[in-house]
Design a protein around this motif. Structure first.
Motif, PDB file in Angstrom:
ATOM      1  N   ALA A 179       0.850  -1.193   0.000  1.00 23.24           N
ATOM      2  CA  ALA A 179       0.000   0.000   0.000  1.00 23.24           C
ATOM      3  C   ALA A 179       0.884   1.241   0.000  1.00 23.24           C
ATOM      4  CB  ALA A 179      -0.913  -0.005   1.222  1.00 23.24           C
ATOM      5  N   ASP A 180       0.484   2.273  -0.764  1.00 21.74           N
ATOM      6  CA  ASP A 180       1.305   3.480  -0.802  1.00 21.74           C
ATOM      7  C   ASP A 180       1.157   4.267   0.493  1.00 21.74           C
ATOM      8  OD1 ASP A 180      -1.142   4.785  -1.066  1.00 21.74           O
ATOM      9  OD2 ASP A 180      -0.587   5.888  -2.868  1.00 21.74           O
ATOM     10  N   ARG A 181       2.060   5.218   0.706  1.00 21.42           N
ATOM     11  CA  ARG A 181       2.095   5.954   1.973  1.00 21.42           C
ATOM     12  C   ARG A 181       0.785   6.696   2.268  1.00 21.42           C
ATOM     13  NH1 ARG A 181       5.683   7.134   5.640  1.00 21.42           N
ATOM     14  NH2 ARG A 181       7.348   6.207   4.407  1.00 21.42           N
ATOM     15  N   PRO A 182       0.187   7.416   1.296  1.00 22.44           N
ATOM     16  CA  PRO A 182      -1.085   8.078   1.606  1.00 22.44           C
ATOM     17  C   PRO A 182      -2.161   7.106   2.063  1.00 22.44           C
ATOM     18  CG  PRO A 182      -0.147   8.993  -0.410  1.00 22.44           C
ATOM     19  CD  PRO A 182       0.666   7.789  -0.074  1.00 22.44           C
ATOM     20  N   ALA A 183      -2.208   5.933   1.465  1.00 20.20           N
ATOM     21  CA  ALA A 183      -3.217   4.942   1.882  1.00 20.20           C
ATOM     22  C   ALA A 183      -2.947   4.468   3.299  1.00 20.20           C
ATOM     23  CB  ALA A 183      -3.223   3.755   0.917  1.00 20.20           C
ATOM     24  N   ILE A 184      -1.689   4.189   3.603  1.00 24.38           N
ATOM     25  CA  ILE A 184      -1.343   3.730   4.956  1.00 24.38           C
ATOM     26  C   ILE A 184      -1.665   4.807   5.990  1.00 24.38           C
ATOM     27  CG2 ILE A 184       0.578   3.107   6.464  1.00 24.38           C
ATOM     28  CD1 ILE A 184       1.845   1.684   4.070  1.00 24.38           C
ATOM     29  N   GLU A 185      -1.342   6.051   5.676  1.00 24.64           N
ATOM     30  CA  GLU A 185      -1.614   7.141   6.627  1.00 24.64           C
ATOM     31  C   GLU A 185      -3.110   7.320   6.834  1.00 24.64           C
ATOM     32  OE1 GLU A 185       0.425  10.443   4.915  1.00 24.64           O
ATOM     33  OE2 GLU A 185       2.409   9.825   5.680  1.00 24.64           O
ATOM     34  N   ALA A 186      -3.881   7.173   5.760  1.00 26.06           N
ATOM     35  CA  ALA A 186      -5.332   7.317   5.885  1.00 26.06           C
ATOM     36  C   ALA A 186      -5.922   6.176   6.700  1.00 26.06           C
ATOM     37  CB  ALA A 186      -5.976   7.365   4.496  1.00 26.06           C
ATOM     38  N   ILE A 187      -5.459   4.948   6.471  1.00 23.66           N
ATOM     39  CA  ILE A 187      -5.956   3.801   7.245  1.00 23.66           C
ATOM     40  C   ILE A 187      -5.643   4.000   8.718  1.00 23.66           C
ATOM     41  CG2 ILE A 187      -5.706   1.323   7.654  1.00 23.66           C
ATOM     42  CD1 ILE A 187      -5.086   1.025   4.640  1.00 23.66           C
ATOM     43  N   THR A 188      -4.428   4.444   9.006  1.00 19.92           N
ATOM     44  CA  THR A 188      -4.026   4.652  10.399  1.00 19.92           C
ATOM     45  C   THR A 188      -4.909   5.695  11.080  1.00 19.92           C
ATOM     46  OG1 THR A 188      -1.738   4.103   9.807  1.00 19.92           O
ATOM     47  CG2 THR A 188      -2.091   5.254  11.899  1.00 19.92           C
ATOM     48  N   ALA A 189      -5.224   6.759  10.352  1.00 19.48           N
ATOM     49  CA  ALA A 189      -6.047   7.828  10.931  1.00 19.48           C
ATOM     50  C   ALA A 189      -7.518   7.434  11.039  1.00 19.48           C
ATOM     51  CB  ALA A 189      -5.910   9.094  10.088  1.00 19.48           C
ATOM     52  N   MET A 190      -7.973   6.528  10.180  1.00 20.60           N
ATOM     53  CA  MET A 190      -9.412   6.229  10.077  1.00 20.60           C
ATOM     54  C   MET A 190      -9.756   4.816  10.528  1.00 20.60           C
ATOM     55  SD  MET A 190      -9.891   7.916   6.279  1.00 20.60           S
ATOM     56  CE  MET A 190     -11.670   7.644   6.217  1.00 20.60           C
ATOM     57  N   ALA A 191      -8.813   4.117  11.170  1.00 21.47           N
ATOM     58  CA  ALA A 191      -9.001   2.695  11.481  1.00 21.47           C
ATOM     59  C   ALA A 191     -10.303   2.401  12.222  1.00 21.47           C
ATOM     60  CB  ALA A 191      -7.806   2.182  12.292  1.00 21.47           C
ATOM     61  N   GLU A 192     -10.689   3.294  13.121  1.00 21.79           N
ATOM     62  CA  GLU A 192     -11.889   3.045  13.926  1.00 21.79           C
ATOM     63  C   GLU A 192     -13.145   2.926  13.071  1.00 21.79           C
ATOM     64  OE1 GLU A 192     -14.135   4.805  17.929  1.00 21.79           O
ATOM     65  OE2 GLU A 192     -12.553   5.958  16.933  1.00 21.79           O
ATOM     66  N   GLN A 193     -13.127   3.518  11.881  1.00 19.03           N
ATOM     67  CA  GLN A 193     -14.325   3.479  11.042  1.00 19.03           C
ATOM     68  C   GLN A 193     -14.649   2.077  10.521  1.00 19.03           C
ATOM     69  OE1 GLN A 193     -15.308   6.557   8.295  1.00 19.03           O
ATOM     70  NE2 GLN A 193     -13.893   8.038   9.204  1.00 19.03           N
ATOM     71  N   ILE A 194     -13.711   1.138  10.671  1.00 19.09           N
ATOM     72  CA  ILE A 194     -14.000  -0.241  10.258  1.00 19.09           C
ATOM     73  C   ILE A 194     -15.154  -0.807  11.083  1.00 19.09           C
ATOM     74  CG2 ILE A 194     -12.414  -1.414  11.849  1.00 19.09           C
ATOM     75  CD1 ILE A 194     -12.967  -2.300   8.139  1.00 19.09           C
ATOM     76  N   THR A 195     -15.425  -0.212  12.244  1.00 21.54           N
ATOM     77  CA  THR A 195     -16.527  -0.699  13.087  1.00 21.54           C
ATOM     78  C   THR A 195     -17.890  -0.425  12.453  1.00 21.54           C
ATOM     79  OG1 THR A 195     -16.520   1.378  14.348  1.00 21.54           O
ATOM     80  CG2 THR A 195     -15.176  -0.437  15.197  1.00 21.54           C
ATOM     81  N   ARG A 196     -17.938   0.368  11.389  1.00 24.58           N
ATOM     82  CA  ARG A 196     -19.196   0.568  10.660  1.00 24.58           C
ATOM     83  C   ARG A 196     -19.568  -0.654   9.829  1.00 24.58           C
ATOM     84  NH1 ARG A 196     -17.685   5.633   7.207  1.00 24.58           N
ATOM     85  NH2 ARG A 196     -19.306   4.705   5.883  1.00 24.58           N
ATOM     86  N   ILE A 197     -18.616  -1.535   9.610  1.00 23.49           N
ATOM     87  CA  ILE A 197     -18.811  -2.671   8.716  1.00 23.49           C
ATOM     88  C   ILE A 197     -19.323  -3.882   9.485  1.00 23.49           C
ATOM     89  CG2 ILE A 197     -17.657  -4.184   7.054  1.00 23.49           C
ATOM     90  CD1 ILE A 197     -17.902  -1.237   6.213  1.00 23.49           C
ATOM     91  N   THR A 198     -20.224  -4.621   8.875  1.00 21.88           N
ATOM     92  CA  THR A 198     -20.791  -5.798   9.541  1.00 21.88           C
ATOM     93  C   THR A 198     -19.721  -6.858   9.771  1.00 21.88           C
ATOM     94  OG1 THR A 198     -21.380  -6.882   7.457  1.00 21.88           O
ATOM     95  CG2 THR A 198     -23.034  -5.422   8.460  1.00 21.88           C
ATOM     96  N   ALA A 199     -19.930  -7.651  10.815  1.00 26.94           N
ATOM     97  CA  ALA A 199     -18.975  -8.715  11.152  1.00 26.94           C
ATOM     98  C   ALA A 199     -18.832  -9.709  10.010  1.00 26.94           C
ATOM     99  CB  ALA A 199     -19.429  -9.431  12.425  1.00 26.94           C
ATOM    100  N   GLU A 200     -19.914  -9.991   9.313  1.00 26.82           N
ATOM    101  CA  GLU A 200     -19.859 -10.966   8.220  1.00 26.82           C
ATOM    102  C   GLU A 200     -18.926 -10.503   7.095  1.00 26.82           C
ATOM    103  OE1 GLU A 200     -23.602 -11.642  10.475  1.00 26.82           O
ATOM    104  OE2 GLU A 200     -22.575  -9.872   9.676  1.00 26.82           O
TER     105      GLU A 200
END
Length: 480
Positions: free
Chosen positions: A193-214
C-alpha cells in the motif's frame, strides 16, 4: 498517450490469452453491442489477466440495467441469479464460468451506515472512479478489446503498489471495508500500500466498526488464505485496524524485559503461521487460523516468577476460550470455531511427551482427544517450534517423529482412529436392564476410559467389568 499504446507485448499477449481461454466474454459482448449497449470486463478480472492468475470468475460492467441484462442473457446463460440485483448485479453461468454483470455504479454513501445507497452511473468513468484501488479500476471492452485505464492502474501493477483512484480519505470514508481490502490484497498479491493509503488507514481505522462482522470475516479469511498473509497481518497491526477486528493479535506484542525471559510472542505467532503454511497440501483456513491464534492466551496468563522467570500456565485453556469468543463475534460457523479452539487447546499437549515416556494409554487419549483434527494438530505442533537452537529444534522434531510412529503402530494394531468402548449404549442397556438415561452415559464413559487404558479386551472381560461397575453404583445386575 492512449491506454492501449502503453501495453507491452507481454501485456497484449495476456489479453489475447484471456479471450482465448474465455471466449464467453466476447460472445456475451456481441449480444450487448447488438442491442446497443456497452460491456466491459473490469476490476480483478483485468488485473489478474496482467498478473497471469486467471480464475473462473469474470466481472463485467455495463450501461444496461439489471432487467435489461437478464433479458439479454435469456436463452444464452445456463443459469442466472439475482441475489445482488439490489446493488445492480446479475449473475450468469455459462461454460463452467461464473459471470457477474453490474450496471455502471455511482454509489452515494452517507458515511454513517454500513451499505451504500446504490445509484446508477452514466459512464464507465463514473464506475471506475468508485472502485477501491487503481489496479482494480481498469477495463477492457468486449468484444472490441479496447483497454481503459484512467487512473494509471497499469503502472501500479508494474510497481506492485496499492493506490486509490481518488484521495484515500474519501475512498475509505465511503466504504471503510476498503481499508481491510488493502491488507487482503497485500496478502494475496504481494503488493504494498502506498504511503497516503497507509496514513489514511491509520487515521481512520476506527471506522471499520461501521462494517458488519460478516463482511469483515470474509475479508479476513481471504487475507489468511493469501500467499503472503504475514505481510497483510502486519499491515492490520501497524495501522491499528487489528485493534478493532482482531485485538488479540496486537495484544501479543508484550513488553519484553531486559533479560529477555520470553520470546516475542507476536513475531513467534507470525512465524508459526508461515511454518504451518509450509506443511500444507493446500490452503487450510482452520490450520492457519489456529497457527495465528494458538498463543493468544499468553498475555492474560503471563506471570513473573521468583528468580526472574516468566510463565504462561494454562495459556492454551484461556486461549481456546478467547478463540471461541473472537470467532463467534466475527460470525464464523460453529464447526469452524470449535475446530480452531480444539487445536489451540491441544497444541501444548505434546510437550508432556518428553522422551517417549507416555504410556500407550496416553497416546490413545492424544489421538482420541484430537479426533478429526489430528492431521492438523501434527502440523501445528511441528510449526510451533521456532527456536534458533538447532540442537533443541532437532530434538523436538525427533520426539514428534517418535510420537507419530507410535500413533501409526497403534493405529495398525487396533484401528486407533475409531476408538470406541467395546460395548455400545444399546448393549449396556440390554445387559444391565436399564432404560436410556444418565447411567448409560456414565457406563459408556467408564468403558471408554478402560479401552483407553488397556486397549482392546475380550468381550467377557468387558462385560464382567461393566457388572462390577454397576454393582459398585448400586445397580442390580440381572442374572445371566
Amino acid at each position: 498517450m492512449s491506454a492501449d499504446s502503453r501495453l507491452t507485448a507481454a501485456q497484449r499477449r495476456a489479453i489475447t490469452e484471456l479471450f482465448r481461454v474465455f471466449p464467453v466474454a466476447d460472445d456475451l459482448g456481441h449480444r450487448f453491442v447488438a442491442a446497443g449497449h456497452q460491456l466491459y470486463l473490469v476490476g480483478g478480472s483485468v488485473r489478474d489477466a496482467f498478473l497471469g492468475r486467471l480464475g473462473n470468475d469474470l466481472d463485467f460492467t455495463t450501461d444496461a440495467t439489471p432487467q435489461q441484462v437478464l433479458a439479454l442473457a435469456e436463452g444464452w446463460a445456463e443459469a442466472t441469479w439475482t441475489t445482488g440485483i439490489e446493488f445492480g448485479t446479475v449473475g450468469l453461468a455459462r461454460a463452467g464460468l461464473q459471470l457477474e454483470v453490474t450496471t455502471f455504479r455511482a454509489d452515494r454513501y452517507d458515511r454513517a451506515s454500513r451499505n451504500p445507497a446504490v445509484t446508477y452511473g452514466e459512464s464507465l468513468t463514473d464506475d471506475l472512479v468508485r472502485r477501491d484501488f487503481t489496479v482494480n479500476a481498469m477495463a477492457l471492452s468486449v468484444p472490441g478489446h479496447e483497454f481503459v485505464d484512467p487512473f494509471d492502474g497499469l503502472a501500479d501493477i508494474a510497481s506492485q503498489t496499492l493506490r486509490t483512484p481518488g484521495t484515500p480519505e474519501d475512498s475509505f470514508a465511503d466504504d471503510p471495508l476498503r481499508m481491510l481490502r488493502a491488507a487482503r490484497f497485500v496478502a494475496q498479491l504481494g503488493f504494498t500500500a502506498d504511503r497516503p493509503a497507509i496514513e489514511a488507514i491509520t487515521a481512520m481505522a476506527e471506522q471499520i466498526t461501521r462494517i458488519t462482522a460478516e463482511r469483515v470475516q470474509a475479508e479476513l479469511s481471504k487475507l489468511l488464505l493469501g500467499a503472503h498473509p504475514r505481510a497483510g497481518l502486519q499491515l492490520l497491526v501497524s495501522t491499528g485496524l487489528a485493534d478493532h477486528i482482531l485485538p488479540e493479535l496486537p495484544a501479543l506484542r508484550m513488553e519484553i524485559d531486559e533479560h529477555h525471559q520470553h520470546k516475542d510472542v507476536y513475531a513467534h505467532s507470525l512465524t508459526v503461521l508461515e511454518q504451518a503454511i509450509g506443511l500444507e497440501e493446500e490452503p487450510d483456513l482452520v490450520l492457519r487460523m489456529a497457527a495465528l491464534l494458538h498463543d493468544i492466551g499468553k498475555p492474560a496468563t503471563r506471570r513473573h516468577e521468583p528468580g526472574g522467570g516468566v510463565s504462561f500456565h494454562h495459556h492454551e485453556v484461556v486461549g481456546a476460550k478467547m478463540v471461541r469468543k473472537r470467532l463467534r463475534a466475527l460470525r464464523y460457523p460453529k464447526a469452524f470455531t470449535e475446530d480452531v479452539a480444539k487445536l489451540v487447546f491441544l497444541h501444548l499437549r505434546f510437550h508432556g511427551y518428553g522422551r517417549g515416556e507416555w504410556t500407550d494409554s496416553a497416546v490413545r487419549r492424544y489421538v482420541a482427544d484430537a479426533g478429526s483434527m489430528l492431521p492438523r494438530l501434527h502440523k501445528l505442533v511441528r510449526s510451533d517450534s521456532t527456536t534458533r537452537n538447532k540442537r533443541r529444534a532437532a530434538m523436538l522434531a525427533a520426539s514428534y517423529d517418535a510420537l507419530e510412529e507410535r500413533i501409526d503402530a497403534l493405529s495398525k494394531q487396533e484401528e486407533l482412529n475409531a476408538i470406541r468402548p467395546d460395548l455400545d449404549g444399546n448393549e449396556i442397556m440390554r445387559l444391565l436392564g436399564i432404560p436410556a438415561g444418565p447411567l448409560v452415559g456414565q457406563a459408556y464413559r467408564h468403558l471408554l476410559a478402560l479401552r483407553m487404558e488397556h486397549g482392546p479386551q475380550d468381550r467377557e472381560d468387558v462385560v464382567a467389568e461393566l457388572f462390577r461397575w454397576a454393582t459398585e453404583k448400586g445397580i442390580e445386575v440381572p442374572q445371566q
